[in-house]
Design a protein around this motif. Sequence first.
Motif, mmCIF file in Angstrom:
data_model
loop_
_atom_site.group_PDB
_atom_site.id
_atom_site.type_symbol
_atom_site.label_atom_id
_atom_site.label_comp_id
_atom_site.label_asym_id
_atom_site.label_seq_id
_atom_site.Cartn_x
_atom_site.Cartn_y
_atom_site.Cartn_z
ATOM 1 N N VAL A 55 0.887 -1.158 0.000
ATOM 2 C CA VAL A 55 0.000 0.000 0.000
ATOM 3 C C VAL A 55 0.928 1.212 0.000
ATOM 4 C CG1 VAL A 55 -1.875 1.210 1.179
ATOM 5 C CG2 VAL A 55 -1.758 -1.282 1.259
ATOM 6 N N VAL A 56 1.247 1.686 -1.207
ATOM 7 C CA VAL A 56 2.274 2.715 -1.360
ATOM 8 C C VAL A 56 1.853 4.075 -0.812
ATOM 9 C CG1 VAL A 56 3.382 1.579 -3.313
ATOM 10 C CG2 VAL A 56 1.533 3.214 -3.716
ATOM 11 N N GLU A 57 0.561 4.273 -0.615
ATOM 12 C CA GLU A 57 0.094 5.548 -0.077
ATOM 13 C C GLU A 57 0.446 5.715 1.394
ATOM 14 O OE1 GLU A 57 -2.921 4.138 -3.193
ATOM 15 O OE2 GLU A 57 -1.788 3.253 -1.549
ATOM 16 N N CYS A 58 0.766 4.611 2.060
ATOM 17 C CA CYS A 58 1.134 4.670 3.473
ATOM 18 C C CYS A 58 2.564 5.178 3.602
ATOM 19 C CB CYS A 58 1.031 3.285 4.125
ATOM 20 S SG CYS A 58 -0.661 2.777 4.402
ATOM 21 N N GLN A 59 2.766 6.008 4.604
ATOM 22 C CA GLN A 59 4.076 6.577 4.858
ATOM 23 C C GLN A 59 5.073 5.485 5.260
ATOM 24 O OE1 GLN A 59 3.810 9.633 7.796
ATOM 25 N NE2 GLN A 59 5.721 10.578 7.200
ATOM 26 N N SER A 60 4.596 4.473 5.950
ATOM 27 C CA SER A 60 5.421 3.351 6.377
ATOM 28 C C SER A 60 5.191 2.175 5.430
ATOM 29 C CB SER A 60 5.031 2.923 7.791
ATOM 30 O OG SER A 60 5.157 3.999 8.681
ATOM 31 N N PRO A 61 6.169 1.280 5.309
ATOM 32 C CA PRO A 61 5.967 0.120 4.437
ATOM 33 C C PRO A 61 4.876 -0.797 4.989
ATOM 34 C CG PRO A 61 8.088 -0.020 5.553
ATOM 35 C CD PRO A 61 7.487 1.290 5.930
ATOM 36 N N LEU A 62 3.811 -0.924 4.245
ATOM 37 C CA LEU A 62 2.685 -1.769 4.642
ATOM 38 C C LEU A 62 2.345 -2.676 3.471
ATOM 39 C CD1 LEU A 62 0.278 -2.236 6.793
ATOM 40 C CD2 LEU A 62 -1.040 -1.048 5.058
ATOM 41 N N PHE A 63 2.205 -3.955 3.755
ATOM 42 C CA PHE A 63 1.870 -4.935 2.737
ATOM 43 C C PHE A 63 0.568 -5.616 3.127
ATOM 44 C CE2 PHE A 63 6.317 -4.137 2.362
ATOM 45 C CZ PHE A 63 6.552 -4.143 0.997
ATOM 46 N N ASP A 112 -15.086 6.774 5.200
ATOM 47 C CA ASP A 112 -14.579 7.670 6.243
ATOM 48 C C ASP A 112 -14.415 6.954 7.588
ATOM 49 O OD1 ASP A 112 -17.251 7.365 6.937
ATOM 50 O OD2 ASP A 112 -17.578 9.497 7.314
ATOM 51 N N LEU A 113 -14.095 5.679 7.546
ATOM 52 C CA LEU A 113 -13.958 4.895 8.770
ATOM 53 C C LEU A 113 -13.012 5.560 9.758
ATOM 54 C CD1 LEU A 113 -14.393 2.388 10.523
ATOM 55 C CD2 LEU A 113 -12.600 1.269 9.197
ATOM 56 N N HIS A 114 -11.879 6.035 9.280
ATOM 57 C CA HIS A 114 -10.911 6.655 10.188
ATOM 58 C C HIS A 114 -11.517 7.871 10.895
ATOM 59 C CE1 HIS A 114 -10.523 8.573 6.281
ATOM 60 N NE2 HIS A 114 -9.990 9.616 6.868
ATOM 61 N N GLN A 115 -12.409 8.589 10.220
ATOM 62 C CA GLN A 115 -13.101 9.715 10.856
ATOM 63 C C GLN A 115 -14.103 9.204 11.892
ATOM 64 O OE1 GLN A 115 -12.232 12.762 10.462
ATOM 65 N NE2 GLN A 115 -11.053 12.708 8.581
ATOM 66 N N ARG A 116 -14.780 8.116 11.570
ATOM 67 C CA ARG A 116 -15.779 7.554 12.485
ATOM 68 C C ARG A 116 -15.142 7.019 13.764
ATOM 69 N NH1 ARG A 116 -20.892 6.065 9.729
ATOM 70 N NH2 ARG A 116 -20.781 7.082 7.709
ATOM 71 N N LEU A 117 -13.856 6.725 13.700
ATOM 72 C CA LEU A 117 -13.144 6.279 14.887
ATOM 73 C C LEU A 117 -12.693 7.462 15.746
ATOM 74 C CD1 LEU A 117 -10.925 3.452 13.362
ATOM 75 C CD2 LEU A 117 -13.037 3.187 14.678
ATOM 76 N N GLY A 118 -12.823 8.662 15.207
ATOM 77 C CA GLY A 118 -12.433 9.847 15.960
ATOM 78 C C GLY A 118 -10.935 10.058 16.021
ATOM 79 N N LEU A 119 -10.223 9.615 14.998
ATOM 80 C CA LEU A 119 -8.765 9.704 15.027
ATOM 81 C C LEU A 119 -8.205 11.010 14.468
ATOM 82 C CD1 LEU A 119 -7.910 6.048 13.977
ATOM 83 C CD2 LEU A 119 -7.662 7.102 16.240
ATOM 84 N N ALA A 120 -9.049 11.862 13.917
ATOM 85 C CA ALA A 120 -8.570 13.080 13.261
ATOM 86 C C ALA A 120 -7.769 13.980 14.201
ATOM 87 C CB ALA A 120 -9.730 13.853 12.650
ATOM 88 N N LYS A 121 -8.115 13.996 15.471
ATOM 89 C CA LYS A 121 -7.388 14.841 16.421
ATOM 90 C C LYS A 121 -6.185 14.138 17.030
ATOM 91 C CE LYS A 121 -11.423 17.545 17.710
ATOM 92 N NZ LYS A 121 -12.383 17.843 18.773
ATOM 93 N N ILE A 123 -4.007 11.853 15.286
ATOM 94 C CA ILE A 123 -2.873 11.599 14.394
ATOM 95 C C ILE A 123 -2.875 12.594 13.243
ATOM 96 C CG2 ILE A 123 -2.617 9.165 14.995
ATOM 97 C CD1 ILE A 123 -4.165 8.426 12.572
ATOM 98 N N THR A 124 -1.772 12.664 12.538
ATOM 99 C CA THR A 124 -1.584 13.670 11.494
ATOM 100 C C THR A 124 -2.429 13.374 10.259
ATOM 101 O OG1 THR A 124 0.243 12.488 10.437
ATOM 102 C CG2 THR A 124 0.804 14.008 12.245
ATOM 103 N N PRO A 125 -2.731 14.415 9.465
ATOM 104 C CA PRO A 125 -3.483 14.205 8.225
ATOM 105 C C PRO A 125 -2.788 13.225 7.274
ATOM 106 C CG PRO A 125 -3.484 16.523 8.793
ATOM 107 C CD PRO A 125 -2.551 15.838 9.758
ATOM 108 N N LEU A 126 -1.463 13.241 7.236
ATOM 109 C CA LEU A 126 -0.743 12.310 6.364
ATOM 110 C C LEU A 126 -1.005 10.864 6.778
ATOM 111 C CD1 LEU A 126 1.199 12.020 4.007
ATOM 112 C CD2 LEU A 126 3.093 12.196 5.642
ATOM 113 N N ARG A 127 -1.002 10.598 8.064
ATOM 114 C CA ARG A 127 -1.306 9.245 8.562
ATOM 115 C C ARG A 127 -2.765 8.887 8.276
ATOM 116 N NH1 ARG A 127 3.368 6.669 9.592
ATOM 117 N NH2 ARG A 127 4.731 7.872 10.909
ATOM 118 N N LEU A 128 -3.664 9.862 8.421
ATOM 119 C CA LEU A 128 -5.081 9.610 8.121
ATOM 120 C C LEU A 128 -5.268 9.231 6.657
ATOM 121 C CD1 LEU A 128 -6.826 12.462 10.126
ATOM 122 C CD2 LEU A 128 -6.873 10.017 10.630
#
Length: 150
Positions: A55-63, A112-121, A123-128
């Motif tokens: 998943v190249v969009e992830c900042q960290s290497p994720l497979f 928008d699952l990540h938003q539904r988890l309330g993670l916007a505040k 972690i960073t937008p790049l991680r989101l």
Amino acid sequence: MTDDPNLPSALAEIAEDFHSVSDRERLELLLDFSRELPDLPQKYGDNYAESMEQVVECQSPLFLAIEYDDAGKVELVFAAPAEAPTTRGFASILQQGLSGLSGEEILAVPDDLHQRLGLAKAITPLRLRGMAAMLRRIKHNIRQQMATAQ
């Protein structure tokens, strides 16, 4: 936001857990999930980068690998380094919340699952964006598999 009718039950429970704690504690909860990400199955071995999709969009290497059982239920497999706890945490949420569901059920999960988890505040937008990319990639692969199965 609890008892979200748009989420499968396992994901709704996870969302409820996130909404039951403060913003600061959400990051800790995400880190707890990172420790729960299952080890990579042995069949992927040391060369998982060749047999799994990055998943190249992830900042960290994720497979990612998506497996299907005979009933068409999905099992998600992730490989992420220990040095990437937020990435591992969200991968673990997806693995716990989506594995065992059908492709159709996963496609119905809101983008928008990540938003539904309330993670916007927490972690960073790049991680989101990386988190949203994981779910998009899973859905894209399921759509491709469904198209080739017909």
